[in-house]
Each structure stands twice: as structure tokens, then as C-alpha cells.
Design an enzyme around this catalytic site. Structure first.
Site, PDB file in Angstrom:
ATOM      1  N   PHE A   1      -7.041   2.067   5.850  1.00  0.00           N
ATOM      2  CA  PHE A   1      -6.247   0.881   5.518  1.00  0.00           C
ATOM      3  C   PHE A   1      -6.483  -0.323   6.409  1.00  0.00           C
ATOM      4  O   PHE A   1      -5.927  -1.393   6.179  1.00  0.00           O
ATOM      5  CB  PHE A   1      -4.756   1.204   5.437  1.00  0.00           C
ATOM      6  CG  PHE A   1      -4.166   1.836   6.671  1.00  0.00           C
ATOM      7  CD1 PHE A   1      -3.938   1.090   7.803  1.00  0.00           C
ATOM      8  CD2 PHE A   1      -3.829   3.177   6.671  1.00  0.00           C
ATOM      9  CE1 PHE A   1      -3.382   1.663   8.927  1.00  0.00           C
ATOM     10  CE2 PHE A   1      -3.273   3.766   7.796  1.00  0.00           C
ATOM     11  CZ  PHE A   1      -3.051   2.996   8.926  1.00  0.00           C
TER      12      PHE A   1
ATOM     13  N   ARG B   1       4.797  -3.256  17.630  1.00  0.00           N
ATOM     14  CA  ARG B   1       5.530  -2.988  16.400  1.00  0.00           C
ATOM     15  C   ARG B   1       5.780  -4.360  15.786  1.00  0.00           C
ATOM     16  O   ARG B   1       6.665  -5.090  16.218  1.00  0.00           O
ATOM     17  CB  ARG B   1       6.834  -2.249  16.713  1.00  0.00           C
ATOM     18  CG  ARG B   1       7.405  -1.530  15.517  1.00  0.00           C
ATOM     19  CD  ARG B   1       8.532  -0.598  15.902  1.00  0.00           C
ATOM     20  NE  ARG B   1       8.088   0.722  16.343  1.00  0.00           N
ATOM     21  CZ  ARG B   1       7.684   1.702  15.550  1.00  0.00           C
ATOM     22  NH1 ARG B   1       7.654   1.533  14.252  1.00  0.00           N
ATOM     23  NH2 ARG B   1       7.309   2.863  16.044  1.00  0.00           N
TER      24      ARG B   1
ATOM     25  N   LYS C   1       2.430   4.398   1.532  1.00  0.00           N
ATOM     26  CA  LYS C   1       2.650   4.884   2.902  1.00  0.00           C
ATOM     27  C   LYS C   1       2.436   6.393   2.852  1.00  0.00           C
ATOM     28  O   LYS C   1       3.272   7.140   2.362  1.00  0.00           O
ATOM     29  CB  LYS C   1       4.065   4.568   3.382  1.00  0.00           C
ATOM     30  CG  LYS C   1       4.306   5.019   4.819  1.00  0.00           C
ATOM     31  CD  LYS C   1       5.714   4.706   5.278  1.00  0.00           C
ATOM     32  CE  LYS C   1       5.891   4.923   6.769  1.00  0.00           C
ATOM     33  NZ  LYS C   1       5.365   6.151   7.310  1.00  0.00           N
TER      34      LYS C   1
ATOM     35  N   GLU D   1       0.837  -1.205   0.000  1.00  0.00           N
ATOM     36  CA  GLU D   1       0.000   0.000   0.000  1.00  0.00           C
ATOM     37  C   GLU D   1       0.865   1.245   0.000  1.00  0.00           C
ATOM     38  O   GLU D   1       2.023   1.191   0.427  1.00  0.00           O
ATOM     39  CB  GLU D   1      -0.880   0.016   1.275  1.00  0.00           C
ATOM     40  CG  GLU D   1      -1.876  -1.117   1.304  1.00  0.00           C
ATOM     41  CD  GLU D   1      -2.659  -1.182   2.612  1.00  0.00           C
ATOM     42  OE1 GLU D   1      -2.393  -0.374   3.519  1.00  0.00           O
ATOM     43  OE2 GLU D   1      -3.530  -2.049   2.700  1.00  0.00           O
TER      44      GLU D   1
ATOM     45  N   ARG E   1      -1.965   9.424  11.723  1.00  0.00           N
ATOM     46  CA  ARG E   1      -2.817   8.271  11.985  1.00  0.00           C
ATOM     47  C   ARG E   1      -4.128   8.721  12.600  1.00  0.00           C
ATOM     48  O   ARG E   1      -4.133   9.555  13.512  1.00  0.00           O
ATOM     49  CB  ARG E   1      -2.057   7.376  12.972  1.00  0.00           C
ATOM     50  CG  ARG E   1      -2.566   5.975  13.075  1.00  0.00           C
ATOM     51  CD  ARG E   1      -1.878   5.116  12.056  1.00  0.00           C
ATOM     52  NE  ARG E   1      -2.282   3.721  12.176  1.00  0.00           N
ATOM     53  CZ  ARG E   1      -1.449   2.744  12.496  1.00  0.00           C
ATOM     54  NH1 ARG E   1      -0.192   3.003  12.771  1.00  0.00           N
ATOM     55  NH2 ARG E   1      -1.870   1.500  12.530  1.00  0.00           N
TER      56      ARG E   1
ATOM     57  N   LYS F   1       7.494  -1.113   6.732  1.00  0.00           N
ATOM     58  CA  LYS F   1       7.511   0.150   5.982  1.00  0.00           C
ATOM     59  C   LYS F   1       8.806   0.260   5.202  1.00  0.00           C
ATOM     60  O   LYS F   1       9.863  -0.142   5.680  1.00  0.00           O
ATOM     61  CB  LYS F   1       7.334   1.338   6.925  1.00  0.00           C
ATOM     62  CG  LYS F   1       8.306   1.398   8.073  1.00  0.00           C
ATOM     63  CD  LYS F   1       8.084   2.651   8.914  1.00  0.00           C
ATOM     64  CE  LYS F   1       8.991   2.620  10.123  1.00  0.00           C
ATOM     65  NZ  LYS F   1       8.920   3.797  10.958  1.00  0.00           N
TER      66      LYS F   1
ATOM     67  N   GLU G   1      -5.070   6.905   7.648  1.00  0.00           N
ATOM     68  CA  GLU G   1      -4.100   7.999   7.646  1.00  0.00           C
ATOM     69  C   GLU G   1      -4.786   9.199   6.989  1.00  0.00           C
ATOM     70  O   GLU G   1      -5.348   9.076   5.900  1.00  0.00           O
ATOM     71  CB  GLU G   1      -2.859   7.569   6.844  1.00  0.00           C
ATOM     72  CG  GLU G   1      -1.719   8.540   6.864  1.00  0.00           C
ATOM     73  CD  GLU G   1      -0.746   8.331   8.040  1.00  0.00           C
ATOM     74  OE1 GLU G   1      -1.030   7.510   8.951  1.00  0.00           O
ATOM     75  OE2 GLU G   1       0.288   9.007   8.036  1.00  0.00           O
TER      76      GLU G   1
ATOM     77  N   ARG H   1      -2.956   8.494  17.427  1.00  0.00           N
ATOM     78  CA  ARG H   1      -2.248   7.341  17.984  1.00  0.00           C
ATOM     79  C   ARG H   1      -1.803   7.631  19.415  1.00  0.00           C
ATOM     80  O   ARG H   1      -1.347   6.763  20.120  1.00  0.00           O
ATOM     81  CB  ARG H   1      -1.069   6.960  17.087  1.00  0.00           C
ATOM     82  CG  ARG H   1      -0.012   8.011  16.978  1.00  0.00           C
ATOM     83  CD  ARG H   1       0.875   7.749  15.799  1.00  0.00           C
ATOM     84  NE  ARG H   1       2.088   7.052  16.165  1.00  0.00           N
ATOM     85  CZ  ARG H   1       3.077   6.790  15.303  1.00  0.00           C
ATOM     86  NH1 ARG H   1       2.959   7.155  14.046  1.00  0.00           N
ATOM     87  NH2 ARG H   1       4.146   6.173  15.689  1.00  0.00           N
TER      88      ARG H   1
HETATM   89  P1  ATP Z   1       7.398   7.183  10.334  1.00  0.00           P
HETATM   90  O1  ATP Z   1       8.021   8.271  11.168  1.00  0.00           O
HETATM   91  O2  ATP Z   1       8.315   6.469   9.422  1.00  0.00           O
HETATM   92  O3  ATP Z   1       6.064   7.502   9.790  1.00  0.00           O
HETATM   93  P2  ATP Z   1       6.320   6.157  12.588  1.00  0.00           P
HETATM   94  O4  ATP Z   1       7.232   5.767  13.693  1.00  0.00           O
HETATM   95  O5  ATP Z   1       5.606   7.450  12.654  1.00  0.00           O
HETATM   96  O6  ATP Z   1       7.131   6.045  11.309  1.00  0.00           O
HETATM   97  P3  ATP Z   1       5.502   3.607  11.896  1.00  0.00           P
HETATM   98  O7  ATP Z   1       4.457   2.774  12.487  1.00  0.00           O
HETATM   99  O8  ATP Z   1       6.897   3.174  12.099  1.00  0.00           O
HETATM  100  O9  ATP Z   1       5.257   5.060  12.406  1.00  0.00           O
HETATM  101  O10 ATP Z   1       5.224   3.776  10.331  1.00  0.00           O
HETATM  102  C1  ATP Z   1       3.970   3.534   9.909  1.00  0.00           C
HETATM  103  C2  ATP Z   1       3.114   4.770   9.929  1.00  0.00           C
HETATM  104  O11 ATP Z   1       2.803   5.086   8.598  1.00  0.00           O
HETATM  105  C3  ATP Z   1       1.797   4.471  10.553  1.00  0.00           C
HETATM  106  O12 ATP Z   1       1.802   4.809  11.910  1.00  0.00           O
HETATM  107  C4  ATP Z   1       0.796   5.322   9.798  1.00  0.00           C
HETATM  108  O13 ATP Z   1       0.605   6.539  10.475  1.00  0.00           O
HETATM  109  C5  ATP Z   1       1.491   5.606   8.494  1.00  0.00           C
HETATM  110  N1  ATP Z   1       0.828   4.993   7.319  1.00  0.00           N
HETATM  111  C6  ATP Z   1       0.663   5.622   6.134  1.00  0.00           C
HETATM  112  N2  ATP Z   1       0.069   4.839   5.231  1.00  0.00           N
HETATM  113  C7  ATP Z   1      -0.170   3.661   5.824  1.00  0.00           C
HETATM  114  C8  ATP Z   1      -0.755   2.433   5.380  1.00  0.00           C
HETATM  115  N3  ATP Z   1      -1.225   2.263   4.142  1.00  0.00           N
HETATM  116  N4  ATP Z   1      -0.811   1.424   6.282  1.00  0.00           N
HETATM  117  C9  ATP Z   1      -0.350   1.570   7.533  1.00  0.00           C
HETATM  118  N5  ATP Z   1       0.210   2.706   7.998  1.00  0.00           N
HETATM  119  C10 ATP Z   1       0.313   3.742   7.156  1.00  0.00           C
END
Ligand code: ATP
Length: 577
Positions: free
Chosen positions: A349, A425, A257, A255, A262, A431, A308, A278
């Protein structure tokens, strides 16, 4: 339960820095804790309600000083003087209460019920005379408090309990207290079950109630509840599509990103929509248009969606980076204006709950199919996340390139058979984004500037999270990337604005230096990690640069010491080869 007993537990817990000793002390305490007293667990975490509840104590140092002054009959000026000398308002309250107690007769003893009752009145107060009323509720407690009770009461009020207890410490103490654990492996398994119950309910007292019976099966039955925030599932990082396939197997879902924030969307069966970040904060009021989209374009009696929200430009229809819309999350006033200026599109998502049934244990494939059935795609309002299901690396790479071209951060790869694990996690959601050196860190200190920056904090001490101890460890200072002047244009922040944000959380001041309660999370980029004896993490970031505030990110999810250590090792590997 007498507050004195609780103060004694605080004392015992604060007297050791060793985590295992804390767990043993807590475990003994939990074994004797009666069901009707279970809410003291909130107090042990410095809170008055479960984590899902937004009502927080929120008392500033200034207000606490006023209350101490009133309760002890010592002028505010003298209280401040003591504070400057001792550096801990709790200790000031203890000292001054001691002085006063010698002169007065002892009043009725303080109970935890009374403490909770009065503290719970604080966030409810609004409007005229609020400050006076707040002070009088605090003074009522302080005047019946013993010196040691005054110490912890004041520390609780200002949110700086200093006993080193996190949710995870209580979790591990419950495992020791109520389950017959034989070895470390089993202890971890039980702790994971308790954690999962906490992540679903976000109510430590509720979990205590169930854990007390010592049955793992009962813990698993704690349900998700529509309308109450749930911790989100988080992703692990991989560096390529190939690695992703290796970890997840083929085929899998890929998907976009999205570069937004969130949003957990709840709809209850009485047609009420609630939106949570979150960080478990309720942001429903900030996004009235999203509430409308959900009511109009998502079918179902009740549900919890994971999504998102991304910003876009109304004219050009180009998506915007996260920092440009982050201000919408915290905005309390002029919401309609901001809604027009910074519209968002919701990309759904995942789904955790549908029409009265939890879907956490359903495979992702089923959950994603359901989303496609119930969400009507309305671009620039609400849509299903762009997704392909494939076993072809080539196709996946093309999709990744397209995501970057569309101004998004990269892609997520998801196992089709995996369950939804709140708060974890997980290794089945990955990702992938172009390599970039950036961290999310919390500000724990700062220094007032001089010259044209006089009066503003101008250099900020950043800290990462040590997951072993729950402590925040310093990794460097940042001053670049912050604007000299505030301006109306969106994105970025000035020294003045950041100073205003941090001021309520200042714990102590010494000369130009201030200590700040870990609250404000920021994203920074950096060039390199160095070993450093100057910072408590043992590492220092070279040339850190502020890029964005992260009001959406909870402290438990900031960059960890382990991640920095790993990145440091990787970096060493690269410079060697
Ligand atoms: P980053 O700073 O890289 O965004 P993070 O620590 O904020 O990472 P992670 O859980 O590591 O958060 O990365 C996934 C984040 O990406 C999710 O928390 C969500 O907010 C976002 N996201 C965007 N698109 C999607 C998707 N299709 N599915 C899941 N998460 C997604």
C-alpha cells in the site's frame, strides 16, 4: 571514556523521577560528550547497537547470577539468596563486589569501549561452550568493575537499567543542548525534527552527531537507507466515512484495512530482499516465499515498500484473522512446514524509496501510482492493496461494507497529497472499523496459579503506556481467553505456552507474584473502563479477555493512557445520555 563517569550519569539520572530534571542532566552531559564516545548513547538506552540493529544483549537472570558468582567468589546459592532479599540483581552485584574489593587490589579501570566490546561479543556467540564463553566475557568486566559499575553493568545485561531514559528523553535533551530554543513551541518543533531524524535512521548516535552542529537543515538531510529498518507511519482513528472526508477533504483514497501484520519490504541494488516488522525486527528468514514474490513480481533496482501480509486458507482461499498467522513472525525452525500450513498474501500500500531516491516527501497520489506500475498483481502472492479514489460517500460506504464482507477489518482513508512520515501517528491516514473495545497492552506482572494451573502463570497484569513519562502503568489483570491446554491447532495460546514466553523476562519473584519486564504485547477486549485506585494508571478494565499475542507491535505503539482516559470520558458521556 571511563565507565565510572557513565555510572555517575546513570546515578544522577536515576536519582530524580522528574522528566525535566532528567533532560537537563542529560543535556549537560551531551554538551561534553565527544564524538568518539557517542556510542555510550546506546548504553544509556540499555542497548549496544542502534535500534535498527537486531543484535541485543539477551542475558538471562540465571546467567547473570552465574557470572556474579564467578566474579565475586560467592556461591550461586548465596547470590540467589541475596537476590530474593534485595530484589535487584544489580544491587546484589554492587554489594558483593564491594565485599570483594575490600579484599583484593584494584585492577585496571573499566572503559566504556571495553564494556561495549565485551557486551558486543555476547550476541555473536553460538554453538558449543557458548554459555561458558558468555560468562567469561561478563566476568572479565565484573572483575575490573567498581561496585557502582557492577550495579549498572548487571542491570544492562538483564535489560533492566531503571534510570527512566527513553529515546524521547535523549531527543529532548539534544534540543536543549544544541539548539537555541526560546519557547515551548519552538522546543517542540525542534524536538519533532530530531524525532523524525531518529525515526528515519533509528540510530541515536548518528542523530547526535548531526544535531551537535545545531543545524535543523542538516537533520532533515538524514536519509532513509535501504536495508535498514524504518519506523512505519501510523494511522489515527475516525468513527465514520463522513468524519474521514471531513478531515481529509475530497477526493481521497480508500483502501481495505487488511487484518494481518505490517511488513516493510526492502530490496537493495544487489538484489537482496529484507523484510522487517513494525518492531524493526528482521523477519526475512521466516518468509522465504515473500522474498521470492518480491524478486519475481516487483520491478525496480532498489526500493522500500510498505505492506500488510495476510493469512489465507489454501483450500477455501478465505482470508484468516491475524492471530492465526501471528506465529509465523517468531518461528525460527520448521519454516517450510509453517509456510505450507499458513501461507500469506502481501498487500502493498505504500512506497518510501525507489531506485536510489527517497519518496517520503512525494504526495501519496504519486507514490500509489508508482506501486501500481511496479507491482505485478499475483493474487495469493503479492498484490496492490484494493483501493478506490472517490469523493462520493455512498461509494465509500459500499467499499467499506465490501471490505468487512471480505473478512477484513475495515478501511483506511488516505489524503492524496500527504507525505510519508515514519514513526508518526498522522492525521492524513485514518482507520475506520466497526466499534470494538480492544486494547494492545503489555504484560508487566503475573501470578502463579494453584490446583490444576500450579506451575504456570495464570493471571497477568496488563499495562498501558504513559507517553508523558514513558512509563508503563497497570490497568488490570487478565486470565480469561487463554487455553487450559496446549494444542496443535493454530490460534490461541495456553497458560503453559504463555508462561514459557514470559519466563525469560521475570525480573523478581515474591511468593506467587512475579514482576515481568515489559516485552510481551497482547490484544485484549473488555466490557468497560472503571476508575480504580488499585492500578497505577488509575483505571481498571472490566472483564478483560485475551484475544491475541502481538509479536509485531513495539512497546512504543501500545494503547496509551491518554487513549484510555478519552475512552473512559466517551463511555461516561454515553451512560449519562
Ligand atoms: P489496529 O490494532 O487497529 O490494527 P494498530 O495500532 O495495530 O491498529 P494502526 O496504525 O492504528 O495500527 O492501524 C493501521 C494498521 O493497519 C497499520 O499498521 C497496518 O498494519 C494495517 N493496515 C492494513 N491495511 C492497510 C492499508 N491499506 N494501509 C495502511 N495500513 C494498513
Amino acid at each position: 571514556m571511563l565507565y565510572k563517569n557513565l555510572a555517575e550519569i546513570y546515578e544522577a539520572l536515576g536519582s530524580t523521577t522528574k522528566r525535566l530534571e532528567k533532560i537537563d542532566i542529560l543535556a549537560d552531559f551531551l554538551k561534553t560528550l565527544k564524538q568518539e564516545d557517542k556510542e555510550v548513547l546506546y548504553l544509556l538506552l540499555g542497548d549496544i547497537y542502534p535500534a535498527y540493529d537486531e543484535r541485543k544483549i539477551g542475558i538471562s537472570n540465571q546467567l547473570a547470577i552465574k557470572a556474579i558468582s564467578k566474579a565475586t567468589g560467592i556461591s550461586e546459592k548465596d547470590v540467589v539468596k541475596e537476590w530474593k532479599a534485595i530484589g535487584d540483581l544489580g544491587k546484589v552485584a554492587e554489594k558483593l563486589t564491594k565485599k570483594k574489593k575490600q579484599a583484593t587490589l584494584h585492577t585496571s579501570p573499566l572503559t566504556t569501549q571495553k564494556v561495549l566490546e565485551n557486551l558486543r561479543k555476547l550476541p555473536e556467540l553460538e554453538g558449543k561452550g557458548t554459555i561458558e564463553k558468555k560468562i567469561s566475557f561478563i566476568v572479565e568486566l565484573l572483575t575490573s568493575a567498581l561496585p557502582i559499575e557492577a550495579l549498572y553493568l548487571v542491570r544492562t545485561l538483564i535489560g533492566d537499567l531503571r534510570i527512566g531514559i527513553q529515546e524521547s528523553t535523549i531527543r529532548d535533551a539534544m534540543a536543549v543542548a544544541f539548539f537555541d530554543v526560546k519557547d515551548a513551541k519552538q522546543k517542540k518543533e525542534i524536538a519533532d525534527k530530531i524525532q523524525s531524524a531518529i525515526d528515519r535512521s533509528n540510530d541515536i548516535a548518528l542523530v547526535f552527531d548531526i544535531a551537535k552542529k545545531g543545524k535543523v537543515k542538516d537533520l532533515e538531510k538524514i536519509p532513509v537507507q535501504v536495508g535498514k529498518p524504518i519506523k512505519v507511519m501510523l494511522a489515527q482513528k475516525v468513527s465514520s466515512i463522513k468524519d474521514g472526508f471531513e478531515k481529509l477533504g475530497k477526493p481521497c483514497a480508500i483502501e481495505y484495512k487488511y487484518d494481518g501484520f505490517r511488513l516493510l519490504i526492502h530490496k537493495t541494488s544487489d538484489n537482496e530482499v529484507k523484510l522487517f516488522t513494525r518492531r524493526l525486527e528482521n523477519v526475512t528468514k521466516q518468509f522465504p516465499e515473500v522474498v521470492e514474490y518480491v524478486k519475481k513480481y516487483v520491478k525496480g533496482d532498489s526500493f522500500i515498500l510498505d505492506a500488510e501480509a495476510i493469512g489465507f486458507d489454501r483450500k477455501t482461499k478465505r482470508y484468516k484473522p491475524f492471530q492465526e498467522i501471528s506465529q509465523r513472525i517468531k518461528r525460527k525452525y520448521h519454516i517450510e512446514e509453517l509456510e505450507k500450513e499458513l501461507p500469506v498474501e502481501v498487500n502493498v500500500f505504500d512506497i518510501l524509496y525507489y531506485n536510489g531516491k527517497s519518496l517520503l516527501d512525494e504526495p501519496f497520489k504519486k507514490r500509489t501510482e508508482l506501486i501500481k506500475k511496479i507491482v505485478e498483481n499475483k493474487p495469493f502472492k503479492i498484490v496492490c492493496s484494493k483501493q478506490i479514489i472517490t469523493d462520493s460517500e455512498k461509494e465509500a460506504e459500499r467499499f467499506y461494507k465490501k471490505a468487512l464482507k471480505d473478512n477484513q477489518e475495515g478501511v483506511m482513508m488516505k489524503s492524496l497529497s500527504a507525505a510519508y512520515q515514519p514513526g508518526s501517528r498522522v492525521g492524513h491516514m485514518l482507520k475506520i472499523k466497526p466499534e470494538e473495545k480492544d486494547y494492545d497492552l503489555v504484560i508487566v506482572g503475573a501470578e502463579y496459579g494453584t490446583g490444576k494451573r500450579a506451575g504456570w502463570l495464570s493471571s497477568f497484569i496488563l499495562a498501558c503506556l504513559d507517553t508523558e513519562t514513558g512509563k508503563f502503568l497497570e490497568v488490570g489483570k487478565v486470565g480469561t481467553g487463554i487455553k487450559e491446554k496446549s494444542s496443535a491447532e493454530s490460534g490461541g495460546i495456553s497458560f503453559e505456552e504463555l508462561t514459557e514466553k514470559l519466563k525469560p523476562y521475570i525480573i523478581s519473584e515474591k511468593g506467587r507474584e512475579v514482576k515481568i519486564k515489559p516485552k510481551i504485547v497482547v490484544s485484549v477486549t473488555y466490557q468497560e473502563i472503571q476508575k480504580s485506585p488499585n492500578y497505577s494508571s488509575g483505571f481498571a478494565l472490566r472483564f478483560p479477555r485475551f484475544t491475541a499475542l502481538r509479536p509485531d507491535k513495539p512497546l512504543s505503539e501500545i494503547t496509551t493512557l491518554n487513549e484510555i482516559r478519552e475512552d473512559y470520558e466517551k463511555q461516561r458521556g454515553k451512560t449519562k445520555s
